[in-house]
Design a protein around this motif. Structure first.
Motif, short mmCIF file in Angstrom:
data_model
loop_
_atom_site.label_atom_id
_atom_site.label_comp_id
_atom_site.label_asym_id
_atom_site.label_seq_id
_atom_site.Cartn_x
_atom_site.Cartn_y
_atom_site.Cartn_z
N ASP A 187 28.97 36.51 54.69
CA ASP A 187 29.51 37.87 54.54
C ASP A 187 29.90 38.18 53.09
O ASP A 187 29.09 38.70 52.35
N THR A 188 31.12 37.85 52.68
CA THR A 188 31.57 38.21 51.33
C THR A 188 31.55 36.96 50.45
O THR A 188 31.16 35.89 50.90
N ASP A 189 32.02 37.11 49.21
CA ASP A 189 32.08 35.96 48.31
C ASP A 189 33.21 35.02 48.73
O ASP A 189 34.29 35.47 49.12
N ASP A 202 31.13 29.12 43.71
CA ASP A 202 31.23 30.24 44.63
C ASP A 202 30.15 30.21 45.69
O ASP A 202 29.04 29.72 45.45
N ILE A 204 28.05 32.87 47.57
CA ILE A 204 27.77 34.29 47.39
C ILE A 204 26.62 34.67 48.30
O ILE A 204 25.60 33.96 48.31
N PRO A 205 26.75 35.74 49.08
CA PRO A 205 25.66 36.10 49.97
C PRO A 205 24.39 36.38 49.16
O PRO A 205 24.46 36.98 48.08
N ASN A 206 23.27 35.94 49.66
CA ASN A 206 22.01 36.24 49.00
C ASN A 206 21.84 35.53 47.66
O ASN A 206 21.07 35.97 46.81
N HIS A 207 22.58 34.45 47.43
CA HIS A 207 22.58 33.80 46.12
C HIS A 207 22.98 32.34 46.34
O HIS A 207 24.12 31.96 46.09
N ASN A 209 23.94 28.55 46.08
CA ASN A 209 24.44 27.73 44.99
C ASN A 209 24.44 26.26 45.39
O ASN A 209 24.28 25.94 46.56
N TYR A 228 38.61 35.63 46.33
CA TYR A 228 39.15 36.58 47.30
C TYR A 228 38.05 37.10 48.23
O TYR A 228 37.04 37.62 47.78
N ASP B 148 41.97 47.60 48.90
CA ASP B 148 42.47 46.23 49.01
C ASP B 148 41.38 45.22 48.66
O ASP B 148 41.35 44.13 49.20
N MET B 149 40.47 45.59 47.74
CA MET B 149 39.38 44.66 47.46
C MET B 149 39.55 43.96 46.11
O MET B 149 38.63 43.34 45.62
N TRP B 152 38.68 43.87 40.65
CA TRP B 152 37.28 43.71 40.23
C TRP B 152 36.35 44.33 41.24
O TRP B 152 35.16 44.47 40.95
N TYR B 154 34.74 43.20 43.79
CA TYR B 154 33.51 42.45 43.91
C TYR B 154 32.71 42.88 45.14
O TYR B 154 33.25 43.04 46.23
N ALA B 155 31.39 43.05 44.94
CA ALA B 155 30.49 43.26 46.07
C ALA B 155 30.43 41.93 46.82
O ALA B 155 30.56 40.87 46.21
N PRO B 156 30.21 41.91 48.13
CA PRO B 156 30.04 43.08 48.99
C PRO B 156 31.33 43.53 49.67
O PRO B 156 31.26 44.25 50.66
N LEU B 157 32.51 43.15 49.12
CA LEU B 157 33.74 43.63 49.76
C LEU B 157 33.84 45.14 49.72
O LEU B 157 34.54 45.74 50.53
N PHE B 162 32.79 46.20 54.92
CA PHE B 162 34.03 45.47 54.65
C PHE B 162 35.14 46.38 54.16
O PHE B 162 36.31 46.02 54.21
N THR B 247 24.26 43.15 49.86
CA THR B 247 23.61 41.85 50.01
C THR B 247 22.87 41.70 51.32
O THR B 247 21.93 40.93 51.42
N ALA B 253 25.11 40.72 44.71
CA ALA B 253 26.54 40.72 44.42
C ALA B 253 26.79 40.33 42.97
O ALA B 253 27.73 40.80 42.34
N VAL B 254 25.89 39.48 42.44
CA VAL B 254 26.08 39.00 41.06
C VAL B 254 25.85 40.13 40.06
O VAL B 254 26.47 40.19 39.01
N MET B 257 28.99 41.80 39.41
CA MET B 257 29.85 41.00 38.54
C MET B 257 29.47 41.21 37.08
O MET B 257 30.34 41.38 36.21
N VAL B 319 29.93 31.14 39.34
CA VAL B 319 29.03 31.83 40.26
C VAL B 319 27.65 31.20 40.31
O VAL B 319 26.76 31.69 41.01
#
Lengths: 354, 557
Positions: A187-189, A202, A204-207, A209, A228, B148-149, B152, B154-157, B162, B247, B253-254, B257, B319
């Motif tokens: 879902d999220t990071d 991290d 990361i969806p679609n990435h 590691n 977060y 509340d994300m 920054w 960050y995607a995909p929040l 979400f 995503t 998502a990167v 960033m 990352v």
């Protein structure tokens, strides 16, 4: 009057210095105190695995260099403040007006440049040794998948799926059996951080590691999600169990088995399979094959539930199923609103999933 | 007095009604009034952002505390970060630049007064939009809530899955709108510095304050534009079916960033360069010496401006970039420390051999020197990519950047407030309260932010609303919260001092600090037209030349 003012300034300065020193000493005491009496503290300065070691050694080097820079510049500032403070001697003339000096400027440009080069070389070496380490054929492979707000661990070679508590074999430096992790997210990071074993990486969806660990000592290593990821980011805890090779093989053998079919908890099994549970949870060997929540095939082999936030006891399981928000507000598990006897039966059934 | 006979100060000024005076402020295009409005607006949001910080500190005082819910805590840190960066530090720096740059270069106003007013109101509107999310964030269904994300985002929040409702949209629009305001003011500052200098003021004679704000403005344009682009892409994702950061549909998502930090890191220098500008004016005056190495200071600033555009991915060491990228961003990060170090050395060089007067503005500048030094050194640790794999996302980072922003930027700002307060209000502040503010704030600051490094080293991640006992974090967090309260008291003393002195302070006169730049040659507060006659300068310190005709600067430059 002037004299008293000066005394006052001196007193206030002295107080400030004393308070600062006391602060530093307190900080140091707390730091060491915490390190001594809490073996569970995920202290980055107590590494037990090669990547964490390399980082630790590099950090000592960097701390030494920055410490020296601090001492030099700190002393320069303090010296110039004390030496060149305006004195109350009635002399109000202006000091000599100096506009600069090319030699001095050159010196304090070249020296930092050299320090930067040294730091860079040391850093690049460690980056390369950790990130580009070859994967030996003896390595264990685990796929870690981050979910809101728990961890899924899959062992592709062994066919094991478990959650929140990662088991890895200890790695003997003479016969290294490191664990290489592929990090994914549903879902999220998220971020996988067990400070005593390695730095964080991290999820990361679609990435996808990668990271690796080769713990030297058996035991439980604590960590938690460090990126977060939503409401319950704080309660996405992580436990890594480093087992001896024999213990690990035993654990793996148990995990590979299908769920036990203990007929004593048939009623609970019916509750489990006829309510919403199976939409999200899997129990291998039964009709339950949900993937949204943790795999429960060997739930009782785990020490904790709800991503490390509660001990795995019948009482906390009961509380968790009745009202997940009471343990982890905002968790994605719904309150099941079961009748009391169904709940008892369900917990009895979960108790058979060894 | 003489000013009574000047048409723009009619005799009946005291009898004008409140609404008329208010109307003057709303429609003004005067750079000084707009500057004051920027500053007051920022102070208002400073208090709000401070309250949000206190809520977080009370919650983290002990493990398993339930002062606020996780949802509220997450909104608090998102709003605290967004507010402090976009609606406190940027506006307050623009406020000082607006007020002081024309005065320092001997101009009567900014190059584009109407654009100036337009930019201020855009920024002001942006802040209101952000805070309107508290009531309107979820749209028509349910009560409102703030985003509340995290600041920054960050995607995909930020994807609709979400972040349902409209809280993320208020965040996006608030930054978009205030971003346009920032770019407007930045263009204005550049045009003013390039085109409006008084006769004799070559670029090489310009006060460092003007130079540094010129670099800051250029960086605002370079940094805000990618952020604005990313905000528009996010809107496209959320409402027009785009997949830039989605995503689930193959988005990245990167990518977000990179967009965010290519704004976010230059932004740090956008905030800190004006702080350098304050120091470069205050330290010489209270050391009674000209700035040491003026051309080197200018060169170092421009150098920081360029290098800081190539360090953004040091926020992204975890990352999963490859080892070459990590090495590149490690060395650029170390490199930016060189010109920054040069600046610190030059301020020390300015104090060296001087006759330092420990007035309140100077005390804050000295605090800056010590704390910015430590912040820079923890920055080196964080720039060491492998060390960063441990420290990133932990409380060590939180301590580090608060060391920069509070220990560095805020200390310099307090120095600036006390230094230019007599010019802006025409009255002196209370020196005793000022010193009390300084010492209390120093104690509170160190209690909070020195100790905050340690839980990070012990594995405590940031942005957690609660934590487990027994990991060595408990006592430290308790003390950190105590320090936050001490800082809050100090800030209250500061605000009280500003307000009381405005009415009761002694008259300041034109030049209370015996300073050397042009703003001190006009009255306090300056008239609407700044200078009755446009000054002509022959050196970097025009007032020194007037005060010391026997030994003027222009002989040596």
């Amino acid at each position: 009057m002037r004299c008293s003012e000066r005394t006052r300034i001196l007193v206030s300065k002295a107080t400030g210095v004393v308070v600062l020193l006391a602060g530093f000493m307190l900080a140091a005491r707390l730091c060491f105190g915490a390190a001594v009496d809490s073996s569970r503290s995920p202290n980055i300065f107590k590494p037990e695995s090669t990547p964490a070691d390399s980082i630790f050694n590099l950090s000592l080097f960097v701390l030494t260099i920055t410490g020296l820079i601090f001492l030099v510049v700190f002393s320069l500032i303090v010296y110039s403040i004390v030496k060149y403070r305006g004195r109350e001697d009635g002399d109000h003339s202006e000091p000599p007006q100096v506009y600069g000096s090319n030699q001095v400027e050159l010196a304090w440009t070249v020296i930092p440049v050299l320090i930067v080069l040294i730091l860079f070389l040391a850093t690049a070496r460690v980056i390369q040794s950790v990130q580009d380490a070859p994967e030996p054929s003896t390595a264990m492979r685990v796929t870690a998948v981050g979910h809101q707000f728990w961890w899924e661990f899959r062992y592709p070679k062994l066919g094991i799926v478990t959650a929140n508590e990662l088991h890895v074999p200890v790695s003997d430096p003479s016969h290294p059996t490191p664990t290489f992790l592929t990090l994914l997210s549903a879902d999220t990071d998220h971020s996988f951080w067990v400070p005593r074993l390695a730095g964080k990486t991290d999820l990361i969806p679609n990435h996808p590691n990668k990271m690796w660990i080769d713990p030297r000592e058996t035991g439980v290593y604590l960590g938690q999600c460090a990126q977060y990821c939503g409401v319950e980011h704080a309660k996405m805890l992580l436990r890594v169990y480093v087992d001896s090779q024999e213990e690990f093989d035993k654990w793996a053998k148990e995990q590979e088995a299908e769920a036990s079919s203990d007929s004593s908890a048939e009623a609970g099994r019916r509750v489990f399979e006829s309510t919403g549970c199976i939409n999200c949870h899997a129990v291998r060997g039964t009709v339950a094959d949900g993937r949204f929540g943790p795999d429960l095939t060997h739930l009782m082999s785990r020490d904790t539930i709800a991503a490390g936030i509660a001990p795995n006891t019948p009482e906390s399981l009961r509380k968790w199923i009745e009202d997940p928000d009471s343990i982890k507000q905002g968790s994605l598990m719904p309150a099941m609103k079961l009748k009391d006897e169904d709940l008892d039966a369900l917990i009895a059934y979960l108790g058979t999933l060894r | 007095m003489a000013s009574d006979s000047i048409a723009i100060h009619p005799a009946g000024v005291a009898t004008r009604s409140v609404s008329e005076r208010l109307h003057d402020w709303v429609v003004t295009v005067d750079h000084k009034k707009l500057g004051i409005m920027y500053v007051v607006y920022a102070l208002f949001f400073l208090v709000i952002g401070g309250i949000e910080a206190m809520v977080m500190r009370i919650q983290l005082m002990r493990p398993h505390n339930d002062f606020v819910s996780p949802q509220v805590f997450n909104r608090m840190f998102t709003m605290h970060g967004t507010t402090m960066i976009f609606f406190v530090v940027i506006p307050v720096m623009f406020g000082f630049a607006n007020y002081l740059v024309p005065l320092m270069i001997g101009a009567r106003d900014m190059a584009f007064p109407r654009l100036n007013a337009f930019s201020f109101w855009l920024t002001a509107f942006g802040g209101l939009l952000l805070y309107f999310s508290f009531v309107g964030g979820s749209g028509l269904y349910g009560a409102g809530n703030a985003p509340d994300m995290g600041w920054w985002a960050y995607a995909p929040l930020t994807a609709r899955a979400f972040s349902p409702g409209h809280s993320a949209d208020y965040w996006t629009l608030a930054l978009l709108v205030s971003g346009f305001g920032s770019v407007g003011t930045a263009i204005n500052i550049i045009a003013t510095v390039i085109c409006m200098r008084c006769p004799g003021m070559t670029l090489g004679r310009m006060p460092l304050f003007a130079w540094l704000n010129l670099v800051m403005a250029a960086m605002v344009i370079l940094a805000i534009c990618p952020l604005t682009a990313a905000q528009i892409m996010l809107c496209v994702d959320r409402y027009l079916g785009g997949h830039f950061f989605d995503t689930q549909a193959g988005g990245s998502a990167v990518l977000w960033m990179h967009f965010f930090w290519i704004f976010g890191h230059p932004e740090v220098y956008v905030l800190v360069i004006p702080a350098f500008a304050f120091l470069s004016e205050i330290v010489p005056v209270f050391s009674r010496k000209p700035i040491f190495g003026y051309p080197v200071m200018v060169a170092a600033t421009v150098c920081i401006g360029f290098v800081s555009l190539s360090v953004w991915a040091h926020h992204m060491f975890t990352v999963g970039m490859n080892s070459y990228a990590n090495s590149f961003f490690a060395i650029t990060t170390f490199a930016v420390g060189v010109p920054t170090g040069i600046k610190i050395f030059n301020w020390v060089g300015t104090m060296w051999g001087g006759r330092i007067q420990f007035k309140v503005p100077m005390l804050f500048c000295i605090g800056f020197l010590f704390q910015f030094l430590i912040a820079g050194l923890t920055g080196i640790m964080l720039g060491t990519a492998p060390f960063n794999w441990q420290l990133s996302g932990s409380y060590f980072v939180v301590a580090h950047f608060h060391y920069v922003i509070v220990g560095g930027i805020l200390f310099a700002l307090f120095g600036a407030f006390y230094y230019w307060y007599p010019k802006i209000t025409g009255r002196m502040f209370n020196e005793t309260l000022g010193k009390l503010h300084f010492w209390l704030f120093v104690i509170g600051f160190h209690l909070t932010f020195d100790l905050m490094h340690i839980p990070g080293l012990l594995g405590m991640p940031r942005r957690i609303y609660t934590y487990e006992p027994g990991r060595g974090w408990d006592t430290l967090n308790f003390l950190v919260t105590i320090g936050a309260f001490v800082q809050a008291v100090a800030i209250l003393i500061f605000v009280a001092n500003l307000i009381i002195s405005c009415f009761k302070g002694a008259k300041a006169g034109n030049d209370p600090w015996d300073a050397w730049t042009l703003e001190w040659s006009t009255s306090s507060p300056p008239p609407a037209y700044n200078f009755a006659r446009i000054p002509v300068v022959e050196s970097r310190r025009p007032l020194w030349d007037i005060k010391h005709p026997e030994d003027p600067d222009w002989k040596y430059e």
